[in-house]
Design a protein around this motif. Structure first.
Motif, PDB file in Angstrom:
ATOM      1  N   GLN A 234       0.830  -1.199   0.000  1.00  0.00           N
ATOM      2  CA  GLN A 234       0.000   0.000   0.000  1.00  0.00           C
ATOM      3  C   GLN A 234       0.867   1.252   0.000  1.00  0.00           C
ATOM      4  OE1 GLN A 234      -2.751   0.150   3.334  1.00  0.00           O
ATOM      5  NE2 GLN A 234      -3.700   1.990   2.488  1.00  0.00           N
ATOM      6  N   ARG A 235       0.396   2.269  -0.733  1.00  0.00           N
ATOM      7  CA  ARG A 235       1.072   3.572  -0.717  1.00  0.00           C
ATOM      8  C   ARG A 235       0.083   4.596  -0.207  1.00  0.00           C
ATOM      9  NH1 ARG A 235       3.399   1.298  -5.247  1.00  0.00           N
ATOM     10  NH2 ARG A 235       5.671   1.247  -5.073  1.00  0.00           N
ATOM     11  N   LYS A 236       0.540   5.476   0.712  1.00  0.00           N
ATOM     12  CA  LYS A 236      -0.368   6.522   1.207  1.00  0.00           C
ATOM     13  C   LYS A 236       0.110   7.883   0.742  1.00  0.00           C
ATOM     14  CE  LYS A 236      -2.478   4.263   5.159  1.00  0.00           C
ATOM     15  NZ  LYS A 236      -2.411   4.024   6.608  1.00  0.00           N
ATOM     16  N   LYS A 237      -0.825   8.649   0.182  1.00  0.00           N
ATOM     17  CA  LYS A 237      -0.519  10.003  -0.268  1.00  0.00           C
ATOM     18  C   LYS A 237      -0.509  10.945   0.919  1.00  0.00           C
ATOM     19  CE  LYS A 237      -2.725   9.325  -4.726  1.00  0.00           C
ATOM     20  NZ  LYS A 237      -3.880   9.658  -5.573  1.00  0.00           N
ATOM     21  N   GLY A 238      -0.071  12.196   0.694  1.00  0.00           N
ATOM     22  CA  GLY A 238      -0.167  13.188   1.757  1.00  0.00           C
ATOM     23  C   GLY A 238       1.160  13.807   2.160  1.00  0.00           C
ATOM     24  N   LEU A 239       2.175  13.687   1.312  1.00  0.00           N
ATOM     25  CA  LEU A 239       3.451  14.343   1.602  1.00  0.00           C
ATOM     26  C   LEU A 239       3.192  15.850   1.749  1.00  0.00           C
ATOM     27  CD1 LEU A 239       6.525  13.525   1.695  1.00  0.00           C
ATOM     28  CD2 LEU A 239       6.659  14.369  -0.655  1.00  0.00           C
ATOM     29  N   PRO A 240       3.618  16.488   2.898  1.00  0.00           N
ATOM     30  CA  PRO A 240       3.264  17.895   3.111  1.00  0.00           C
ATOM     31  C   PRO A 240       3.908  18.827   2.090  1.00  0.00           C
ATOM     32  CG  PRO A 240       4.665  17.062   4.894  1.00  0.00           C
ATOM     33  CD  PRO A 240       4.346  15.899   4.014  1.00  0.00           C
ATOM     34  N   CYS A 241       3.152  19.834   1.686  1.00  0.00           N
ATOM     35  CA  CYS A 241       3.612  20.829   0.717  1.00  0.00           C
ATOM     36  C   CYS A 241       4.717  21.690   1.345  1.00  0.00           C
ATOM     37  CB  CYS A 241       2.432  21.695   0.307  1.00  0.00           C
ATOM     38  SG  CYS A 241       2.911  23.165  -0.607  1.00  0.00           S
ATOM     39  N   GLU A 242       5.708  21.968   0.556  1.00  0.00           N
ATOM     40  CA  GLU A 242       6.855  22.753   1.011  1.00  0.00           C
ATOM     41  C   GLU A 242       6.457  24.173   1.453  1.00  0.00           C
ATOM     42  OE1 GLU A 242       9.849  22.811  -1.986  1.00  0.00           O
ATOM     43  OE2 GLU A 242      11.383  23.595  -0.630  1.00  0.00           O
ATOM     44  N   TRP A 243       5.407  24.737   0.847  1.00  0.00           N
ATOM     45  CA  TRP A 243       4.979  26.096   1.191  1.00  0.00           C
ATOM     46  C   TRP A 243       3.944  26.128   2.303  1.00  0.00           C
ATOM     47  CZ3 TRP A 243       4.219  28.614  -4.358  1.00  0.00           C
ATOM     48  CH2 TRP A 243       5.494  28.779  -4.936  1.00  0.00           C
ATOM     49  N   CYS A 244       2.850  25.366   2.126  1.00  0.00           N
ATOM     50  CA  CYS A 244       1.715  25.519   3.055  1.00  0.00           C
ATOM     51  C   CYS A 244       1.597  24.371   4.051  1.00  0.00           C
ATOM     52  CB  CYS A 244       0.411  25.678   2.278  1.00  0.00           C
ATOM     53  SG  CYS A 244      -0.137  24.139   1.505  1.00  0.00           S
ATOM     54  N   ASN A 245       2.398  23.345   3.874  1.00  0.00           N
ATOM     55  CA  ASN A 245       2.433  22.204   4.795  1.00  0.00           C
ATOM     56  C   ASN A 245       1.182  21.325   4.784  1.00  0.00           C
ATOM     57  OD1 ASN A 245       4.631  21.243   6.202  1.00  0.00           O
ATOM     58  ND2 ASN A 245       3.708  21.690   8.197  1.00  0.00           N
ATOM     59  N   LEU A 246       0.237  21.641   3.887  1.00  0.00           N
ATOM     60  CA  LEU A 246      -0.953  20.789   3.797  1.00  0.00           C
ATOM     61  C   LEU A 246      -0.625  19.536   2.981  1.00  0.00           C
ATOM     62  CD1 LEU A 246      -3.578  23.611   3.292  1.00  0.00           C
ATOM     63  CD2 LEU A 246      -3.553  21.964   5.192  1.00  0.00           C
ATOM     64  N   PRO A 247      -1.375  18.450   3.220  1.00  0.00           N
ATOM     65  CA  PRO A 247      -1.061  17.205   2.503  1.00  0.00           C
ATOM     66  C   PRO A 247      -1.258  17.317   0.987  1.00  0.00           C
ATOM     67  CG  PRO A 247      -3.018  16.942   3.897  1.00  0.00           C
ATOM     68  CD  PRO A 247      -2.456  18.288   4.197  1.00  0.00           C
ATOM     69  N   SER A 248      -0.298  16.849   0.244  1.00  0.00           N
ATOM     70  CA  SER A 248      -0.366  16.880  -1.225  1.00  0.00           C
ATOM     71  C   SER A 248      -0.724  15.487  -1.744  1.00  0.00           C
ATOM     72  CB  SER A 248       0.983  17.298  -1.806  1.00  0.00           C
ATOM     73  OG  SER A 248       1.894  16.222  -1.687  1.00  0.00           O
ATOM     74  N   SER A 249      -0.763  15.355  -3.062  1.00  0.00           N
ATOM     75  CA  SER A 249      -1.084  14.048  -3.650  1.00  0.00           C
ATOM     76  C   SER A 249       0.156  13.169  -3.803  1.00  0.00           C
ATOM     77  CB  SER A 249      -1.749  14.248  -5.008  1.00  0.00           C
ATOM     78  OG  SER A 249      -0.858  14.938  -5.856  1.00  0.00           O
ATOM     79  N   MET A 250       1.304  13.658  -3.325  1.00  0.00           N
ATOM     80  CA  MET A 250       2.527  12.851  -3.436  1.00  0.00           C
ATOM     81  C   MET A 250       2.612  11.843  -2.286  1.00  0.00           C
ATOM     82  SD  MET A 250       5.307  15.605  -4.806  1.00  0.00           S
ATOM     83  CE  MET A 250       6.590  14.400  -5.138  1.00  0.00           C
ATOM     84  N   THR A 251       3.405  10.780  -2.525  1.00  0.00           N
ATOM     85  CA  THR A 251       3.462   9.678  -1.563  1.00  0.00           C
ATOM     86  C   THR A 251       4.145  10.079  -0.255  1.00  0.00           C
ATOM     87  OG1 THR A 251       3.616   8.177  -3.429  1.00  0.00           O
ATOM     88  CG2 THR A 251       4.168   7.263  -1.274  1.00  0.00           C
ATOM     89  N   LEU A 252       3.464   9.819   0.857  1.00  0.00           N
ATOM     90  CA  LEU A 252       4.011  10.097   2.183  1.00  0.00           C
ATOM     91  C   LEU A 252       4.691   8.855   2.747  1.00  0.00           C
ATOM     92  CD1 LEU A 252       4.169  11.869   4.795  1.00  0.00           C
ATOM     93  CD2 LEU A 252       1.966  10.874   5.439  1.00  0.00           C
ATOM     94  N   LEU A 253       4.038   7.711   2.574  1.00  0.00           N
ATOM     95  CA  LEU A 253       4.633   6.490   3.117  1.00  0.00           C
ATOM     96  C   LEU A 253       4.203   5.265   2.327  1.00  0.00           C
ATOM     97  CD1 LEU A 253       2.358   4.733   4.986  1.00  0.00           C
ATOM     98  CD2 LEU A 253       2.675   6.680   6.468  1.00  0.00           C
ATOM     99  N   GLU A 254       5.011   4.217   2.459  1.00  0.00           N
ATOM    100  CA  GLU A 254       4.685   2.934   1.848  1.00  0.00           C
ATOM    101  C   GLU A 254       4.611   1.887   2.942  1.00  0.00           C
ATOM    102  OE1 GLU A 254       6.718   3.273  -2.582  1.00  0.00           O
ATOM    103  OE2 GLU A 254       7.881   2.378  -0.961  1.00  0.00           O
ATOM    104  N   ILE A 255       3.678   0.963   2.802  1.00  0.00           N
ATOM    105  CA  ILE A 255       3.578  -0.132   3.765  1.00  0.00           C
ATOM    106  C   ILE A 255       4.072  -1.414   3.092  1.00  0.00           C
ATOM    107  CG2 ILE A 255       2.040  -1.473   5.252  1.00  0.00           C
ATOM    108  CD1 ILE A 255       0.196   1.025   5.261  1.00  0.00           C
TER     109      ILE A 255
END
Ligand SMILES: [Zn+2]
Ligand SMILES: [Zn+2]
Length: 286
Positions: A234-255
């Motif tokens: 599984q891959r989870k999206k939500g890598l924080p944005c460099e500017w606003c720190n809100l979750p983005s559509s990029m991968t945050l973690l892999e299980i």
């Protein structure tokens, strides 16, 4: 030759009759320390053909597993490999064809199944209904003939028409087209790329890449039980944005999960970055 603790010095049967051993066997032998053998008279066409006169048994993965199991039955060995390819429109760009190659390992001693795969838009997969020899040569040139083989048949979906495969010379091509044209009810000929590995060096390269992926997965060892094939489930999206720190559509973690003992592990920032490019952020770059 490096030896793998589970596979070293064993015999691996490769279920193929289309010379896939040319790319698969040297890699497996070098990386796992096994001896690869191809069973004699192994008819993989009974599991389905690209030219559709025999339908594939099950989906792509099931077909590959069936071939491997059949090879185990025939030889009495305990380690088998098989590959299966599909060609379909790219999900995002339907005008482009995409080749998915998988290579499976089945080990009945350790009760392991591992799947390597390659997705590639590098393919000459193509077909056309044509009427003149000029059109034939135009098609042939576009798909990399004669390094890549061709198939000629009467246009029909019945699957009963004559099919001439493995065409690799201009003479064979002209003869095949003339023969089918003479039989054709509507003066048309169906011409296709031959997707069997031995007639398609582009596909052969993708099979090689899928084999490398399989070897990579074999080398991913479960930290708890040491079983190979510890892989992302599984891959989870939500890598924080460099500017606003809100979750983005990029991968945050892999299980990662072990197929044998079910141990799992989260790997944060698998792409090696901790902040997302604002271009990927739905707030900063709408
Ligand atoms: Zn495990
Ligand atoms: Zn942002």
């Amino acid at each position: 030759m490096t030896k793998h603790s589970l596979f070293g010095d064993r015999v691996g049967v490769l279920a193929t009759m289309h010379q896939k051993e040319r790319v698969i066997a040297p890699l497996l032998e070098r990386e796992l320390g096994i001896k690869v053998v191809v069973p004699e008279n192994f008819d993989t066409d009974t599991f389905g053909t690209f030219t559709r006169e025999i339908k594939r048994t099950g989906d792509q993965l099931q077909a590959a597993k069936l071939k491997a199991q059949k090879a185990l039955e025939l030889t009495g060995e305990t380690l088998a490999f098989a590959s299966e390819g599909t060609f379909a429109p790219h999900p995002a760009f339907p005008y482009i064809s995409r080749n998915r190659e998988i290579v499976v390992l089945i080990d009945t001693i350790n009760e392991i199944e591992i799947v390597g795969q390659e997705f590639s838009t590098d393919t000459n997969f193509s077909h056309k209904t044509i009427q003149t020899i000029e059109e034939v040569f135009e098609f042939a040139q576009k798909v990399g003939f004669p390094e890549h083989g061709l198939v000629v048949m009467e246009p029909s979906d019945e699957g009963k028409q004559e099919i001439i495969k493995g065409i690799i010379t201009e003479k064979q091509l002209i003869e095949a087209v003339e023969l089918i044209l003479a039989q054709s009810r509507n003066g048309k000929v169906q011409i296709e790329t031959d997707m069997r590995a031995l007639y398609n060096p582009t596909r052969m390269k993708n099979i090689e890449k899928a084999t490398r992926d399989l070897i990579q997965k074999i080398k991913q060892i479960c930290p708890k039980c040491s079983c190979p094939g510890f892989d992302v489930v599984q891959r989870k999206k939500g890598l924080p944005c460099e500017w606003c720190n809100l979750p983005s559509s990029m991968t945050l973690l892999e299980i990662y999960q072990c197929k044998k003992c079910s141990f799992n592990q989260e790997i944060l920032f698998p792409d090696g970055i901790e902040k997302a490019d604002p271009a990927q952020c739905m707030y900063c770059n709408p």
